[in-house]
Write an enzyme that holds these catalytic residues in place. Structure first.
Site: not given
Length: 630
Positions: A228, A80-81, A172, A374, A170, A53
């Site tokens: 999209d 992270c945060y 992810e 995406k 991160h 964050g």
């Protein structure tokens, strides 16, 4: 019976939903919740992940967090945060890092880390993606260090007794390649969860949601022609039937060369006949005439879409009470617009302007893809049997090329001048020892007098780009600069500059400068987004895209953007920036390392264009830069 799940607590990270997506792709159902969620709402939860964050854990205005969550007898992973929050809660200290880390680092396991269940099956030295300016300064009692980087001594912690784990990186994002293994270890080995989610379930869920939201109404969808909106169109048709869906492609004057004609032909070839094309280019150009602020440009474009939509509805005799509006909005659009409670605004997307927000508040907007990224959208498109030419097209946002044309009044404000001078001083003090002696001897570093948007530590930045010019060589055509053969060294140089700068968030390579111009001829020009400047981009962009197709590189990169800078010898001329990027999910990216023969072929052709004074190649990853410059 309630589905087992892992809950991600969203502290406003650009990557929060990406955590949930990774888990779902691994087959583990996951949901997003606010950090203030009550324990009673966590029934069926097998584990919790605390996201990153934009806040600092030691500030006063931190996101509201229910600390009782740490009392739950289930595994918790902080990222992270979340890593810093966990350390602080259990008695460690957190503060400003001596060196912020943005981009790729090497996470080295400690002796404890080599036996950690979180790291089972991973390398002793992991490539990890960092984006932080704060760090853990001391470990809490009962925790042990399981990973370190060169600049972060407490990059990974664990308390096996409490089943608490935390990482500064991160895992992810794609640029932490072994992040998937870490999530698998957490979900399966630590949380003891079984797989319960797949692609078919996602598609069924979206179709069901469309039917529930639409009820008995018809749907009008903005069709940009990008992947999209195309996939959203196909989903709406499948869920509601073609008689209840109308696609509206608006030629806003910001399209690529011959783009609207291509979109129309491609849709007809696929069998889509329930769409119309509206030429509204003149109105859109008028809407942004004279604007220089990027946010105001985006807002003007977004609001004008609503005006055109209303005009089309009136022209087609569409009864407002019978129709909903649909958009191909993805989750990154919402996050970057500050669309979650704790998120910081990176840029305002055209599909999140006030006019759209008012319709959303009234329940008049359907966004079938709003929780997806995406690559997930492309997977759904393939499942719906859309042609590769539609599914694999490079992303093309609604504002199109308008956000690739940087605008200026032709001078910097006093505050900007001060920051510009500070950026020049910063870059002079940064040594780039990764290049050979000959390259260093010919290297010139300078700052462009334009600013571009970036994202660092989940915050929006608006800073100057640094240029690396390695000088001319006799073997090169006149005006062209040498390009070192090792892209990795250029990437390292770019990271070194942005990681050690307060006023620089982007680094570019000089490829060409008009040899007829002297150094003093170049200056910031007064320039706006006009048809003439858009046509300049269209010509350069077409050269690049055609070459990518010819050399079979179009499908190897995620997106290419051609940027027009008002930095030239006169108002009628410009500088062009080439910005091809590789990404999986938009939230992170690395600049594309194109073959140099391809780059030289493109550069020679673009340099011949009568309006080009300089050509640059963007060496910036995301973070610290964003894809585009506005």
């Amino acid at each position: 019976m309630e589905k087992e799940k892992i809950v991600v607590l969203d502290f406003g990270s650009q990557y929060a939903h990406l955590i949930a997506k990774r888990l779902r792709l691994l087959g583990y159902y996951s949901e997003i919740a606010l950090p203030s969620v009550q324990e009673s709402e966590l029934s069926g939860v097998k584990g919790i992940i605390l996201s990153g964050g934009p806040a600092s854990v030691y500030q006063n205005d931190v996101p509201e967090f229910n600390e009782k969550i740490f009392d739950l007898p289930i595994p918790i992973l902080g990222l992270c945060y979340g890593h810093q929050l966990m350390a602080k809660f259990y008695g460690g200290s957190v503060g400003k890092a001596n060196v912020g880390e943005f981009g790729i680092s090497q996470l080295l396991k400690t002796s404890c880390g080599k036996n950690s269940p979180l790291f089972a099956g991973t390398s002793d030295s992991l490539q990890a993606w960092m984006s932080h300016q704060d760090e853990v300064l001391s470990t809490p009692d009962g925790f042990e260090v399981i990973g370190q980087t060169k600049d972060c001594a407490y990059a990974a912690l664990q308390n096996l007794q409490k089943q608490r784990f935390s990482l500064q990186c991160h895992c992810e994002v794609k640029d932490t390649p072994e992040g998937q293994i870490i999530f698998e270890n957490f979900a399966h080995s630590i949380c003891k969860m079984e797989r319960n989610w797949d692609e078919d379930a996602v598609l069924a869920h979206i179709l069901s949601e469309i039917k529930t939201q639409a009820k008995d109404k018809k749907v009008l969808l903005f069709l940009s022609g990008g992947v999209d909106s195309t996939v959203a169109f196909a989903l709406l048709n499948k869920a509601l039937g073609t008689e209840r869906v109308l696609g509206l492609h608006i030629d806003n004057g910001f399209m690529r060369k011959n783009e609207s004609a291509f979109v129309s032909e491609s849709y007809k070839a696929h069998g889509f006949n329930n769409f119309i094309v509206e030429d509204a280019s003149e109105g859109f150009l008028n809407a942004i005439a004279g604007l220089t602020d990027p946010q105001k440009k985006r807002l003007a474009v977004g609001e004008h879409f609503i005006s055109v939509r209303n005009e089309v509805c009136a022209k087609q005799n569409l009864n407002d009470s019978e129709w909903l509006l649909a958009q191909g909005t993805l989750y990154p659009d919402i996050i970057e617009s500050g669309g979650t409670k704790n998120a910081n605004v990176i840029k305002t997307h055209h599909n999140r302007v006030d006019g759209i927000q008012n319709l959303i508040a009234k329940g008049l907007v359907i966004e079938p893809l709003r929780d997806l990224y995406k690559d997930e959208v492309r997977a759904i498109g393939k499942k719906l049997s859309l042609e590769p030419s539609l599914v694999m097209r490079h992303p093309f946002p609604g504002p199109g090329l308008s956000i690739n044309v940087l605008c200026s009044e032709g001078k910097l404000s006093e505050a900007e001048k001060n920051e510009f001078e500070a950026a020049k001083k910063e870059v002079c003090d940064i040594s780039l020892g990764m290049f050979c002696q000959n390259c260093q001897a010919n290297l010139t570093k300078y700052i462009l007098p334009v600013r571009s948007v970036g994202v660092q530590g989940d915050f929006r930045t608006y800073r100057f780009p640094c240029v690396l010019d390695f000088g001319h060589r006799d073997s090169l055509p006149e005006g062209f600069s040498h390009i070192p053969h090792k892209w990795e060294k250029l990437e390292a140089a770019s990271s070194a500059i942005t990681n050690n700068s307060q006023f620089i968030n982007r680094c570019v390579l000089q490829i060409y400068k008009n040899p007829k111009c002297k150094k003093e001829d170049f200056s910031l020009q007064r320039a706006f987004c006009t048809k003439e400047r858009l046509d300049q981009i269209r010509e350069a962009d077409q050269i690049m895209l055609s070459a990518l197709h010819r050399h079979s590189w179009y499908d190897k990169i995620f997106q290419h953007l051609t940027i027009n800078l008002p930095y030239a010898s006169s108002m009628e001329r410009c500088s062009i920036v080439l910005r091809p990027v590789c990404s999986e999910d938009v939230m992170t990216a690395r600049f594309a390392k194109l073959p140099q023969d391809l780059l030289m072929e493109v550069s020679l052709e673009i340099a011949k264009l009568p309006f080009v004074d300089a050509l640059f190649y963007d060496l910036s990853n995301k973070p610290p830069a964003t894809f585009g410059w506005e």
